[in-house]
Write an enzyme that holds these catalytic residues in place. Structure first.
Site, PDB file in Angstrom:
ATOM      1  N   GLU A  76       9.900  10.678  -2.392  1.00 28.92           N
ATOM      2  CA  GLU A  76      10.809   9.772  -2.056  1.00 28.92           C
ATOM      3  C   GLU A  76      11.942   9.649  -3.260  1.00 28.92           C
ATOM      4  O   GLU A  76      12.289   8.589  -3.621  1.00 28.92           O
ATOM      5  CB  GLU A  76      10.251   8.487  -1.712  1.00 28.92           C
ATOM      6  CG  GLU A  76       9.395   8.527  -0.724  1.00 28.92           C
ATOM      7  CD  GLU A  76       8.687   6.960  -0.447  1.00 28.92           C
ATOM      8  OE1 GLU A  76       9.247   6.120  -0.885  1.00 28.92           O
ATOM      9  OE2 GLU A  76       7.738   6.785   0.381  1.00 28.92           O
ATOM     10  N   ASN A  89       0.228   8.292  -1.217  1.00 30.10           N
ATOM     11  CA  ASN A  89       1.656   8.166  -1.680  1.00 30.10           C
ATOM     12  C   ASN A  89       1.811   7.121  -2.355  1.00 30.10           C
ATOM     13  O   ASN A  89       1.591   5.888  -1.957  1.00 30.10           O
ATOM     14  CB  ASN A  89       2.514   8.391  -0.367  1.00 30.10           C
ATOM     15  CG  ASN A  89       3.886   8.433  -0.776  1.00 30.10           C
ATOM     16  OD1 ASN A  89       4.408   9.227  -1.554  1.00 30.10           O
ATOM     17  ND2 ASN A  89       4.845   7.676  -0.128  1.00 30.10           N
ATOM     18  N   ASP A 103      14.632   9.134  -5.645  1.00 24.28           N
ATOM     19  CA  ASP A 103      16.314   8.710  -5.776  1.00 24.28           C
ATOM     20  C   ASP A 103      16.226   8.309  -7.078  1.00 24.28           C
ATOM     21  O   ASP A 103      15.515   7.571  -7.730  1.00 24.28           O
ATOM     22  CB  ASP A 103      16.527   7.611  -4.802  1.00 24.28           C
ATOM     23  CG  ASP A 103      15.626   6.521  -4.616  1.00 24.28           C
ATOM     24  OD1 ASP A 103      15.458   5.935  -3.440  1.00 24.28           O
ATOM     25  OD2 ASP A 103      14.891   6.097  -5.612  1.00 24.28           O
ATOM     26  N   HIS A 131      10.918   6.959  -7.253  1.00 25.81           N
ATOM     27  CA  HIS A 131      12.148   6.282  -7.560  1.00 25.81           C
ATOM     28  C   HIS A 131      12.277   5.690  -8.896  1.00 25.81           C
ATOM     29  O   HIS A 131      11.471   4.965  -9.356  1.00 25.81           O
ATOM     30  CB  HIS A 131      11.805   4.599  -6.662  1.00 25.81           C
ATOM     31  CG  HIS A 131      11.544   5.016  -5.199  1.00 25.81           C
ATOM     32  ND1 HIS A 131      12.614   5.345  -4.310  1.00 25.81           N
ATOM     33  CD2 HIS A 131      10.441   5.178  -4.466  1.00 25.81           C
ATOM     34  CE1 HIS A 131      11.972   5.678  -3.003  1.00 25.81           C
ATOM     35  NE2 HIS A 131      10.717   5.271  -3.123  1.00 25.81           N
ATOM     36  N   GLU A 183       0.693   3.132  -1.171  1.00 24.76           N
ATOM     37  CA  GLU A 183       1.016   2.149  -1.911  1.00 24.76           C
ATOM     38  C   GLU A 183      -0.169   0.941  -2.057  1.00 24.76           C
ATOM     39  O   GLU A 183      -0.028  -0.155  -1.721  1.00 24.76           O
ATOM     40  CB  GLU A 183       2.149   1.375  -1.978  1.00 24.76           C
ATOM     41  CG  GLU A 183       3.514   2.195  -1.891  1.00 24.76           C
ATOM     42  CD  GLU A 183       4.850   1.748  -1.409  1.00 24.76           C
ATOM     43  OE1 GLU A 183       4.954   0.496  -1.351  1.00 24.76           O
ATOM     44  OE2 GLU A 183       5.844   2.663  -1.286  1.00 24.76           O
TER      45      GLU A 183
HETATM   46  O1  G3I Z   1      16.032  -2.035  12.557  1.00 20.21           O
HETATM   47  C1  G3I Z   1      15.829  -3.384  12.101  1.00 20.21           C
HETATM   48  C2  G3I Z   1      17.222  -3.992  12.678  1.00 20.21           C
HETATM   49  O2  G3I Z   1      17.120  -3.952  14.106  1.00 20.21           O
HETATM   50  C3  G3I Z   1      17.096  -5.473  12.238  1.00 20.21           C
HETATM   51  O3  G3I Z   1      18.492  -6.063  12.733  1.00 20.21           O
HETATM   52  C4  G3I Z   1      17.245  -5.539  10.692  1.00 20.21           C
HETATM   53  C5  G3I Z   1      17.188  -6.975  10.527  1.00 20.21           C
HETATM   54  O4  G3I Z   1      17.138  -6.979   8.885  1.00 20.21           O
HETATM   55  O5  G3I Z   1      16.208  -4.950  10.223  1.00 20.21           O
HETATM   56  C6  G3I Z   1      15.992  -3.580  10.670  1.00 20.21           C
HETATM   57  O6  G3I Z   1      14.812  -3.063  10.075  1.00 20.21           O
HETATM   58  C7  G3I Z   1      14.971  -2.889   8.569  1.00 20.21           C
HETATM   59  C8  G3I Z   1      14.406  -1.263   8.652  1.00 20.21           C
HETATM   60  O7  G3I Z   1      14.747  -0.907   7.079  1.00 20.21           O
HETATM   61  C9  G3I Z   1      15.666  -0.212   9.242  1.00 20.21           C
HETATM   62  O8  G3I Z   1      16.919  -0.734   8.327  1.00 20.21           O
HETATM   63  C10 G3I Z   1      13.678  -3.722   8.030  1.00 20.21           C
HETATM   64  O9  G3I Z   1      13.974  -5.007   8.167  1.00 20.21           O
HETATM   65  C11 G3I Z   1      13.675  -3.618   6.475  1.00 20.21           C
HETATM   66  O10 G3I Z   1      12.501  -3.804   5.973  1.00 20.21           O
HETATM   67  C12 G3I Z   1      13.247  -1.629   6.580  1.00 20.21           C
HETATM   68  O11 G3I Z   1      13.318  -1.415   4.868  1.00 20.21           O
HETATM   69  C13 G3I Z   1      12.675  -0.022   4.974  1.00 20.21           C
HETATM   70  C14 G3I Z   1      11.525  -0.426   3.839  1.00 20.21           C
HETATM   71  O12 G3I Z   1      10.774   0.830   3.470  1.00 20.21           O
HETATM   72  C15 G3I Z   1      10.320  -1.143   4.595  1.00 20.21           C
HETATM   73  O13 G3I Z   1      10.052  -0.435   5.680  1.00 20.21           O
HETATM   74  C16 G3I Z   1      13.767   0.823   4.086  1.00 20.21           C
HETATM   75  O14 G3I Z   1      14.709   1.070   4.836  1.00 20.21           O
HETATM   76  C17 G3I Z   1      13.260   2.151   3.573  1.00 20.21           C
HETATM   77  O15 G3I Z   1      14.008   2.897   2.865  1.00 20.21           O
HETATM   78  C18 G3I Z   1      11.908   1.581   2.641  1.00 20.21           C
HETATM   79  O16 G3I Z   1      11.284   3.022   2.385  1.00 20.21           O
HETATM   80  C19 G3I Z   1       9.968   2.656   1.401  1.00 20.21           C
HETATM   81  C20 G3I Z   1       9.154   3.572   2.018  1.00 20.21           C
HETATM   82  O17 G3I Z   1       8.685   3.825   3.286  1.00 20.21           O
HETATM   83  C21 G3I Z   1       7.634   3.730   0.851  1.00 20.21           C
HETATM   84  N1  G3I Z   1       8.116   3.508  -0.270  1.00 20.21           N
HETATM   85  C22 G3I Z   1       9.154   2.786  -0.618  1.00 20.21           C
HETATM   86  C23 G3I Z   1      10.363   2.836   0.076  1.00 20.21           C
HETATM   87  C24 G3I Z   1      11.615   1.860  -0.520  1.00 20.21           C
HETATM   88  O18 G3I Z   1      11.124   0.610  -0.284  1.00 20.21           O
END
Ligand code: G3I
Length: 328
Positions: A243, A176, A245, A212, A132
């Site tokens: 990815e 990606n 959905d 998405h 991205e």
């Molecule tokens: O694991 C911590 C947890 O310990 C903490 O309590 C909590 C507090 O908010 O955060 C948790 O981490 C989160 C993580 O997901 C696991 O749930 C992060 O804050 C959150 O930012 C993270 O979001 C992920 C996001 O990417 C950013 O990395 C989403 O799950 C994930 O589905 C999303 O996936 C991205 C792809 O990597 C790239 N393309 C887009 C896609 C959707 O945004």
């Protein structure tokens, strides 16, 4: 006759059909684990292989969680897509606490990529090296001015691919991004960037379409097939659906599940017709765990093949019917 799972049908046709997973979904949720091992032959780590998870402190690499995921995949004969080495998101606090100079940023990025790709060497057939970096919030879709761009300049892109390839020459390396499946501007700008990298002989092998979207915005099967053919014919790259959905209204209006099933079917049909898109990954195992609900503050939901109660949806059956009909 034994019901053939999506995994059985995909494997028989030489396709990889998978999902993004979090370790807890595999280790602490038996119903989720059962779906993953029965229905998919590949997985992507949704978060545990990102920069912040693997290098939470400067110079301190933590691979235990990702290694457990890889061990699980190996135990169940599943391939794993590496996700992701270079991104503006999922960066640890220590990396963002002050502006970086070029030399320091180069050292940090090279060390991260070389350490991570070397650690997983031989276990990840595909890597999302860069994720991205086309700024769709800027007129003309310039390269995103992320932390790496600001410190190093645009050559961080080719260097990332070079460092990853040197560390694991057998892994196919991907760019990606989202919103590449339809619309011309972002896709066109992405092709320009890829051509720039190819002119510099960067080891870039594939383009990841995150996909998405929602039913009204999805491209037709023919239009997406044409796009996949451009990736092959114009760039000589392989395409992955990385990815997927297909999100619906939270209230789940009448007919939406059927519209969703048709979008999933048309994407796989286009991928199969192209002969150049062997990987089809949904962003999550089932609706219980989708990122979409949080991202849309509850307005959109139900994007995956299995619902919140782990039950297969019309989209799942549409994929199975398609694979069964394409006798292989
Ligand atoms: O694991 C911590 C947890 O310990 C903490 O309590 C909590 C507090 O908010 O955060 C948790 O981490 C989160 C993580 O997901 C696991 O749930 C992060 O804050 C959150 O930012 C993270 O979001 C992920 C996001 O990417 C950013 O990395 C989403 O799950 C994930 O589905 C999303 O996936 C991205 C792809 O990597 C790239 N393309 C887009 C896609 C959707 O945004």
């Amino acid at each position: 006759m034994k019901h053939e799972s999506l995994r059985d049908l995909a494997t028989r046709r030489g396709l990889w059909i998978g999902c993004a997973v979090e370790p807890a979904q595999l280790h602490d949720d038996p119903a989720c684990r059962e779906i993953v091992t029965r229905e998919f032959n590949c997985i992507t780590a949704e978060n545990c292989m990102k920069f912040d998870a693997l290098q939470p402190e400067r110079g301190v690499f933590t691979f235990d969680v990702a290694d457990r995921l890889l061990d699980f995949a190996a135990e169940h004969g599943m391939a794993v897509r590496g996700h992701t080495l270079v991104w503006h998101n999922a960066l640890p606090a220590w990396l963002k606490e002050r502006p970086l100079g070029r030399a320091e940023a180069l050292d940090l990025l090279q060390q991260h990529i070389e350490t991570v790709v070397t650690h997983f060497k031989g276990r990840l057939p595909w890597w999302d090296v860069v994720n991205e970096v086309i700024d769709d919030g800027f007129p003309g879709y310039r390269l995103k001015h992320n932390l790496w761009y600001r410190a190093i300049g645009e050559d961080y892109l080719e260097l990332a691919f070079r460092w990853a390839h040197a560390a694991d020459p057998a892994s196919l390396l991907f760019y990606n991004d989202y919103d590449l499946q339809s619309g011309e501007q972002k896709f066109g700008r992405t092709l320009e960037m890829i051509r720039m990298l190819q002119a510099r002989h960067a080891p870039l092998h594939g383009l990841g379409f995150q996909f998405h979207t929602m039913p009204p915005d999805a491209p037709s099967q023919e239009a997406f097939l044409a796009r996949l053919q451009r990736v092959r014919d114009d760039l000589g790259l392989v395409a992955h659906l990385t990815e997927i959905d297909i999100n619906l209204s939270a209230a789940l209006d009448p007919g939406e599940l059927e519209q969703q099933a048709e979008v999933y079917r048309s994407i796989l049909a286009a991928a199969m017709a192209s002969g150049n898109c062997p990987v089809f990954i949904t962003w999550g195992v089932c609706d219980k765990y989708t990122w979409v609900r949080r991202f849309t503050e509850g307005r959109r939901d139900h994007p995956l093949l299995f619902d919140k109660n782990y039950q297969a949806k019309p989209a799942y059956y549409a994929l199975c019917d398609l694979l069964r009909s394409q006798a292989g």
